[in-house]
Every structure is written in structure tokens, then in C-alpha cells.
Design a protein around this motif. Structure first.
Motif, PDB file in Angstrom:
ATOM      1  N   LYS A 218       0.779  -1.061   0.004  1.00 51.25           N
ATOM      2  CA  LYS A 218      -0.119   0.054  -0.059  1.00 51.25           C
ATOM      3  C   LYS A 218       0.908   1.171   0.111  1.00 51.25           C
ATOM      4  O   LYS A 218       1.910   1.283   0.636  1.00 51.25           O
ATOM      5  N   VAL A 219       0.477   2.186  -0.534  1.00 56.10           N
ATOM      6  CA  VAL A 219       1.269   3.507  -0.914  1.00 56.10           C
ATOM      7  C   VAL A 219       0.426   4.727  -0.183  1.00 56.10           C
ATOM      8  O   VAL A 219      -0.930   5.019  -0.432  1.00 56.10           O
ATOM      9  N   LYS A 220       1.097   5.362   0.538  1.00 55.09           N
ATOM     10  CA  LYS A 220       0.325   6.628   1.131  1.00 55.09           C
ATOM     11  C   LYS A 220       1.420   8.018   0.621  1.00 55.09           C
ATOM     12  O   LYS A 220       2.740   7.953   0.978  1.00 55.09           O
ATOM     13  N   PHE A 221       0.791   8.897  -0.041  1.00 52.99           N
ATOM     14  CA  PHE A 221       1.787  10.120  -0.581  1.00 52.99           C
ATOM     15  C   PHE A 221       1.551  11.305   0.457  1.00 52.99           C
ATOM     16  O   PHE A 221       0.452  11.355   0.768  1.00 52.99           O
ATOM     17  N   TRP A 222       2.737  11.765   0.883  1.00 57.42           N
ATOM     18  CA  TRP A 222       2.720  13.027   1.412  1.00 57.42           C
ATOM     19  C   TRP A 222       3.181  14.088   0.697  1.00 57.42           C
ATOM     20  O   TRP A 222       4.465  14.175   0.278  1.00 57.42           O
TER      21      TRP A 222
ATOM     22  N   SER B 162      -8.370  18.081  -6.448  1.00 55.42           N
ATOM     23  CA  SER B 162      -8.495  16.922  -7.424  1.00 55.42           C
ATOM     24  C   SER B 162      -7.620  15.481  -6.914  1.00 55.42           C
ATOM     25  O   SER B 162      -7.760  14.505  -7.368  1.00 55.42           O
ATOM     26  N   ALA B 163      -6.825  15.853  -5.980  1.00 58.72           N
ATOM     27  CA  ALA B 163      -5.839  14.928  -5.706  1.00 58.72           C
ATOM     28  C   ALA B 163      -6.525  13.671  -4.744  1.00 58.72           C
ATOM     29  O   ALA B 163      -6.227  12.709  -4.898  1.00 58.72           O
ATOM     30  N   LYS B 164      -7.279  14.008  -3.951  1.00 62.00           N
ATOM     31  CA  LYS B 164      -8.100  13.212  -3.201  1.00 62.00           C
ATOM     32  C   LYS B 164      -8.814  12.133  -4.064  1.00 62.00           C
ATOM     33  O   LYS B 164      -8.977  11.054  -3.701  1.00 62.00           O
TER      34      LYS B 164
ATOM     35  N   CYS C 163      -4.660   4.659  -3.723  1.00 58.74           N
ATOM     36  CA  CYS C 163      -3.599   5.134  -2.812  1.00 58.74           C
ATOM     37  C   CYS C 163      -4.290   6.147  -1.956  1.00 58.74           C
ATOM     38  O   CYS C 163      -5.299   6.430  -1.809  1.00 58.74           O
ATOM     39  N   GLU C 164      -3.233   6.391  -0.852  1.00 60.55           N
ATOM     40  CA  GLU C 164      -3.752   7.548   0.184  1.00 60.55           C
ATOM     41  C   GLU C 164      -2.974   8.638  -0.248  1.00 60.55           C
ATOM     42  O   GLU C 164      -1.884   9.036  -0.665  1.00 60.55           O
ATOM     43  N   VAL C 165      -3.667   9.994   0.051  1.00 57.94           N
ATOM     44  CA  VAL C 165      -2.926  11.330  -0.063  1.00 57.94           C
ATOM     45  C   VAL C 165      -3.074  12.037   1.367  1.00 57.94           C
ATOM     46  O   VAL C 165      -4.249  12.055   1.488  1.00 57.94           O
ATOM     47  N   GLU C 166      -1.942  12.479   1.917  1.00 57.84           N
ATOM     48  CA  GLU C 166      -1.974  13.760   3.064  1.00 57.84           C
ATOM     49  C   GLU C 166      -1.080  14.799   2.435  1.00 57.84           C
ATOM     50  O   GLU C 166      -0.065  14.796   1.847  1.00 57.84           O
ATOM     51  N   PHE C 167      -1.608  15.784   2.784  1.00 58.53           N
ATOM     52  CA  PHE C 167      -0.772  17.113   2.657  1.00 58.53           C
ATOM     53  C   PHE C 167      -0.090  17.462   3.855  1.00 58.53           C
ATOM     54  O   PHE C 167      -0.634  17.468   5.035  1.00 58.53           O
ATOM     55  N   VAL C 168       1.087  18.079   3.729  1.00 60.29           N
ATOM     56  CA  VAL C 168       1.817  18.609   4.964  1.00 60.29           C
ATOM     57  C   VAL C 168       2.510  19.796   4.396  1.00 60.29           C
ATOM     58  O   VAL C 168       2.548  20.319   3.432  1.00 60.29           O
TER      59      VAL C 168
END
Length: 715
Positions: free
Chosen positions: A550-554, A567-569, A577-582
Motif C-alpha cells: 500500500k502507498v501513502k503520498f505525503w 482533485s488529488a483526493k 492510494c492515500e494522499v495527505e498534505f503536509v
């Protein structure tokens, strides 16, 4: 001044030499010499000036002989750094205006001595200024006896002129500094503006200076500097809204080397008449060049997390052309009904959040506890318990309070959480928050919570930690975000009994965690501009398709467009995959970069220890323009042999690319000393070891040192 530019007239030469050694004589003696020379016409040579000095009867013979001997040598003022420092001879001494005072008997420093020296230097400065006053005035003022009337203005003018000349000379090479002072002086005197209309001197609201108003603003500006861009809007407020007397002297630099020092357009967004739905504050840029690609960037206070909320144009690649200008709309079909509409490119920013930031110190050792983990949670004071209730009240127009009879259900605010580390530099820490009451803690379950507890106290002006006498052991501190101007919080921690010499991180604390089937591969990336955002989506798709885990993008959100973030979510749900903003705000104490691209390069490596939540143990960085053709799980499980990160050395097998490799010449060639250059397009970081070994502090220290040399930015 004589040390930098030699006066041409004999009288000026003698006076300059005398003033250079003024500390060797009494003020009365210098005044007598200056008055005698002022009454005489200019002599043809220095010998004539010396004869005038010899005839001064008010001087003692030994003083007269000393002055004659001094001015006859025609020596230049010795530079300050050439004088011998008394620090090797005396334990305690004072320096003021370049003079050194050694207390009799070499006692300790005292406040009385400092006050006396300040008064002495002020009297010296005032006396010297009054002596120079007649030489700074036009002859007409001297003849009419109006010297006293212009005292205040001339003092400020003399100081401003001297500082401008010295600043210009110090920033100019020796070969070009000979004529600097004379060229600046020709355009500097404010009295020329009243007689010949000097275009470099401006004055407003002079009539406001009469009466009880005591504030007068005088500014000297170099128009080719960024500080001038910043202060100009404030001067408009001073002139037009506060109506204060304002004097502006434009003092442009005489020599401009290489390109123009300014490469940006600046607007100050402030409108005193702004309201939520009308007269909103905005910045309007007009007549922009049509031959350049422009980038828009906000310049906001440190506590503000400001990001784009609306944009159609690519704010990193703004292009204006003669036909369409810089508008959002494409070249639409001609419409006579829309001929009166002004087409603009509209970009809106919003305040997404505010920051708590400050310093943290260990009072036991008087040093920052770098690596100490902190957490910030929304306080329970923001919400009321389910069992409680309260009455609704209202404040009437007359100030009275009206209370309703019916009970209202309590408001429950969801708990928010952020965490960070304490940095080595000034013990800096930064945490995101919003208006409300928050609770700051040392992270529970960490070694830091076992070693430290919080205490109340302050830092004295001398830098000493002062713990409150009635300070008790505390596990948390309440912070209130109540305005937009947070000036920093001070957090003092103290070691618990029995942990006086315990390290925050154990040397053998490394634990090798074996990969599991359900483990998530964390991927970090950043991009700016629509073109790179499209490439970022391609990279995300290639990673997700070819990675077995599994991949999660920060994703670093500071520079992403609103359209990409919205649009990223949705894209993440579609590709699996998962996307989180930092986000992180560049600290003001760390040397910044004016170019946006350099800021991005800094963000991708300088803040890895504080950018992600503390429960993220490892991260893989992938550039937005990469296409992944292998399984990132292999890199995730790679044994780094105890290293905090792994980078790839740049290869040299393709000869056609050698000319683009900037590290093979100049600064970086000498800095690397034969060591390979490692590319940062793809790397893996063991965040646990990275934080434990304080690698982030080391990288920031190296950056701060290297960035002081502009050549280090060559690429």
C-alpha cells in the motif's frame, strides 16, 4: 571620512586630520582651532593653515605644539581594525564610538560607569556637530545668523549623509570608491531642494509639525533595494492617513554592478476601509513585462500559513502578451457588450492556519533539548462536558446583559493534534493551530517525558534562565491563539531527579523493524506550477501501479494550486492510494531564498525531521517528474547499514550530460574535493534514526554556512 576620501582644500585637510584624533584633545581646544580657521580665508597650502594655528593665544603652548605637529604629518586616520585591542591587557573595559575606556584599578563593570560614558559620548557628539554646523550651511545662512534655526535638521542631515557615504563606500570596491562621497553629497543636501528644486528630496505635511504634534518622520531610501519596496506602502500610510510630517531623501547607489539588484514587483496588501463584502484588500499589478515568465509569491508574517484558494492561471508561470494581457479568460470571440470589461488574472489567497512557535530550553544545562518531542492538542476548555449546560445570554445596546430561561445544549469541538521536535538552533519549535485554547505537552510515552517536566520562568537580558520561585512540576502548558501577531512562546523544561545526565536518545536504541505484508510505503514529493503538477500525477500513478505494498503520498502543499489539491483526493480513491498534505513555515532565523525554486529545493531536505507526524518512521522521496518502473517496496526494505538516509551518486557514463553537471567546476568542485555528487531526485530516509542522530540540525547548520556564499547557489 578622511580615511576614505581625501579633502582637496588645505583647511579641510587639516580639520579632517584634527577630527580624526579628536579624542586626544579637549573639546574647547578643538573649538578654538575650528573657530580660528573658519574666520580665515582658505590658504594655498597646509603651511599657511599651520601658521594660523600657531597664532591662537587661547591654546596652551604644549597643546598648540601637539596640534601643529599632528596636522603637519598629514597622516590618514588609522582603520579601526588596526588599533590594538585592550582585551589582552585588561580584563574589563568599555568601548563607545570606537573609544576604549579602562576603569581605574580594573574593577568590574558597573551601570554607573556605562551611564557616565553614554553622557560623555553624547556631549562629545553634540559639541562636534555644533562645530561642524557652520561648514554644512550655505553661506547665506551663516551671513544672516540663522544657524540655530536649522540646528535640528542639520544634525539629522549630517548623520544621514555620513552614514550613506560610509555605507556606499563599504559596499563598493576600493577602485571605485574614490568619487563616491562627492557624487552622493551633490544630490543630498535638503537645502538645495528649497533653492534649486532637488528632485531627490521630498517633503509632505510640513504644516502638521506646528502645534502640539512632536512626531516627524525622516527617511533615506536607496530605490534599488527590497527594503525600500517594503517600506514604501507604509510611508504612504504615514503621509495620507496619519498625516505626519514626512521627509524622504532618495540616495541611490552610485555604482550598480552586473544586473539590476531588483528583480521583482512588490505590492503591500492593506486597505483601512476594507469590509467583508466590499473594498476588499487586494494587490493590483499593471503594465507587467510581456517578455518574461513571472512567479507570484506571498510575503506574510511568520505565524501565518497562507495558501492559494482560487487561481485559474499558473501563478508560477504567469505569461503576459501584448494582445491578451495577463487575463484568466482565453482570447474569446469579440463581444461588443463586453468591451468595457477589464480582463485580469485573479488569484486569491486565504489564511489556512496560524502557528505557535518559540524557543525551548533545558534550565538544568542552559541549552536547547534538541530532539525533544512536543505535541499540541486542542484543549478541553474549547468544549463543554456533556453533563453541563449553560444559559444563553445577550448583550443589549445599553451594555446590560439579558439571560434567557431555556437551556442550550453544549458545543463540542473536535480534538485536533499536531506534533514536532525541538531544534538545536535557539531551541526553535513550530506547531500549527487555529484560534482557540490549546494544550502543549512533551509527547506521552517518549523518553523525553520520562526525563523532563515543564516549569515556569523567563530568560533574563543576559541570557540566564530564571525559574519562578513557586514553580511546580507541570506536564502541560496552556496556549491561547487569540490574535494574528504571535511573537513566540518560551517553553522551559527541567530534568527530573535522577535523570540529570541521561541522554535523550540512547546510542543503541536502533530497532530494526521487519517489513510486513500490510505495511504502508510512505512517499514524499512536492511540485509547483501546473506542468509539474501534471507530472506529479503521472508519478503517483506509476508508483501505485508498480509497488506491491500500500502507498501513502505525503505532498507538500505550500506551493500546490487549489485545483490540484481539490482533485488529488479524488484521484487517490480512483488509483488506490492515500494522499495527505503536509506543510511547514520557513523559520525567519534560517537564511531564506528569494527565488521560489530554491525555496522548494530547501524544503525537500532541510525539514525532514519536523515535516511529518512523529509516528512516520521512514519516507521515500521521489521527484515529481520521475516515472517509477520498479517496486518501491524493495527500496523500502533496503538495509541502510545504520545510515540515516540513502542517496544515489550521480553517474558520469553519459558524456553528453557532463557539460550540465555544475558540481564539476567552481565552488562545488573545490567543496566536494573529489567526493561524488549525490542526486536528490530519489532517496530514502530512516526518520527514526534521522531524528535520533539530529541530522536535521546538522543539515540546517551546513546550509546556513554554505548559503552565506552566493557561489554555493550556482547550479
Amino acid at each position: 571620512i578622511h580615511h576614505f576620501a581625501t579633502p582637496s582644500k588645505p583647511t579641510s585637510l587639516v580639520l579632517s586630520n584634527l577630527f580624526c584624533h579628536a579624542s586626544s584633545f579637549d573639546v574647547a581646544d578643538i573649538k578654538a582651532v575650528t573657530a580660528a580657521l573658519h574666520k580665515q580665508a582658505d590658504n594655498e597650502d597646509v603651511r599657511g593653515v599651520i601658521e594660523v594655528i600657531k597664532k591662537i593665544t587661547t591654546l596652551k603652548k604644549d597643546v598648540n605644539d601637539q596640534i601643529v605637529q599632528l596636522v603637519g604629518k598629514r597622516e590618514k586616520c588609522p582603520p579601526a581594525n588596526a588599533r590594538k585591542s585592550p582585551s589582552t591587557e585588561h580584563k574589563n573595559f568599555y568601548t563607545a564610538n570606537g573609544r576604549v575606556y579602562v576603569p581605574y584599578g580594573n574593577p568590574s563593570i558597573s551601570a554607573v560607569d556605562i551611564k557616565m560614558i553614554i553622557n560623555l559620548e553624547m556631549h562629545r557628539a553634540n559639541a562636534m556637530t555644533k562645530l561642524l554646523l557652520p561648514h554644512l550651511l550655505p553661506p547665506s545662512f551663516v551671513a544672516t545668523g540663522e544657524v540655530a534655526h536649522f540646528d535640528s535638521r542639520l544634525i539629522h542631515n549630517a548623520v544621514g549623509k555620513s552614514l550613506t557615504i560610509l555605507n556606499e563606500i563599504m559596499s563598493t570596491s576600493n577602485s571605485k570608491s574614490k568619487n563616491v562621497s562627492s557624487e552622493i553629497s551633490r544630490n543630498f543636501s535638503p537645502y538645495e531642494s528649497t533653492t534649486s528644486g532637488n528632485p531627490l528630496h521630498f517633503s509632505w505635511n510640513d504644516e502638521s509639525s506646528s502645534g502640539h504634534l512632536q512626531i516627524e518622520v525622516s527617511v533615506i531610501l536607496d530605490p534599488l533595494t527590497e527594503p525600500t519596496q517594503r517600506v514604501a506602502p507604509l510611508l504612504i500610510v504615514i503621509r495620507d492617513f496619519l498625516k505626519l510630517p514626512l521627509k524622504v531623501v532618495i540616495a541611490p547607489r552610485v555604482i550598480v554592478e552586473n544586473d539590476l539588484p531588483l528583480s521583482s514587483y512588490y505590492r503591500f496588501v492593506a486597505n483601512p476601509f476594507a469590509q467583508p463584502h466590499m473594498n476588499q484588500a487586494s494587490a493590483l499589478f499593471q503594465n507587467l513585462p510581456t517578455t518574461h515568465v513571472l512567479t507570484l509569491r506571498m510575503d506574510v508574517p511568520e505565524p501565518w500559513d497562507t495558501q492559494q484558494t482560487y487561481a485559474i492561471q499558473d501563478s508560477d508561470n504567469l505569461r503576459c502578451d501584448v494582445r491578451n494581457g495577463c487575463r484568466d479568460r482565453p482570447d474569446f470571440v469579440s463581444d461588443k457588450h463586453r468591451s468595457d470589461v477589464v480582463e485580469l488574472a485573479n488569484i486569491e489567497y486565504g489564511l489556512k492556519g496560524l502557528l505557535f512557535f518559540g524557543q525551548c530550553y533545558d534550565v538544568s544545562k542552559n541549552t536547547p533539548p534538541n530532539g525533544l518531542q512536543l505535541t499540541l492538542d486542542r484543549s478541553e476548555l474549547n468544549s463543554l462536558s456533556e453533563s453541563s449546560s449553560y444559559s444563553e445570554i445577550s448583550i443589549e445596546a445599553d451594555g446590560s446583559i439579558a439571560q434567557a430561561d431555556e437551556r442550550v445544549k453544549p458545543i463540542v469541538v473536535p480534538i485536533d493534534h499536531t506534533d514536532t521536535l525541538v531544534m538545536k538552533t535557539v531551541g526553535y519549535w513550530q506547531l500549527r493551530a487555529n484560534p482557540g485554547v490549546w494544550t502543549l505537552r512533551i509527547a506521552d510515552g517518549t523518553r523525553g517525558s520520562d526525563i523532563y517536566h515543564m516549569v515556569d520562568g523567563t530568560i533574563s537580558p543576559s541570557g540566564k534562565m530564571l525559574v519562578s520561585k513557586d514553580a511546580t512540576e507541570r506536564v502541560s502548558k496552556t496556549l491561547v491563539m487569540k490574535d494574528f501577531s504571535n511573537h513566540g512562546q518560551l517553553l522551559l523544561v527541567k530534568r527530573r531527579q535522577g535523570f540529570e545526565d541521561t541522554k535523550l536518545f540512547e546510542d543503541d536504541e536502533t530497532k530494526k523493524v521487519s517489513g510486513t505484508e500490510d505495511e504502508i510505503v510512505h512517499v514524499f514529493s512536492l511540485a509547483t506550477g501546473h506542468a509539474y503538477e501534471r507530472l506529479l500525477k503521472i508519478m503517483m500513478l506509476s508508483v501505485t501501479k508498480r509497488t506491491s505494498s500500500k502507498v501513502k503520498f505525503w505532498l507538500f502543499e505550500n506551493f500546490l494550486s487549489p485545483s490540484f489539491k481539490s482533485s488529488a483526493k479524488y484521484m487517490a480513491e480512483k488509483i488506490g492510494c492515500e494522499v495527505e498534505f503536509v506543510t511547514y513555515k520557513w523559520p525567519e532565523w534560517l537564511r531564506g531564498q528569494s527565488e521560489k525554486q530554491r525555496l522548494i529545493w530547501g524544503y525537500k531536505i532541510l525539514f525532514l525531521d519536523v515535516l511529518f507526524p512523529l509516528d512516520v518512521k521512514k519516507i521515500i522521496y521521489v521527484d515529481a517528474d520521475q516515472v517509477i518502473r520498479g517496486d518501491l517496496t524493495e527500496l523500502w526494505n533496503l538495509d541502510l547499514d545504520g545510515a540515516p538516509y540513502g542517496y544515489t551518486p550521480f553517474c558520469d557514463s553519459r558524456e553528453e550530460t557532463l557539460g550540465y553537471q555544475f558540481w564539476r567546476t567552481g565552488f562545488w568542485k573545490s567543496h566536494l574535493r573529489g567526493k561524488p555528487y549525490h542526486i536528490s531526485a530519489l532517496y530514502v530516509v530512516d526518520l527514526e534514526r534521522f531524528r535520533r542522530e539530529l541530522v536535521g540540525d546538522k543539515l540546517r547548520a551546513i546550509y546556513q554556512q554554505l548559503s552565506a556564499d552566493p557561489n554555493s547557489l550556482a547550479n
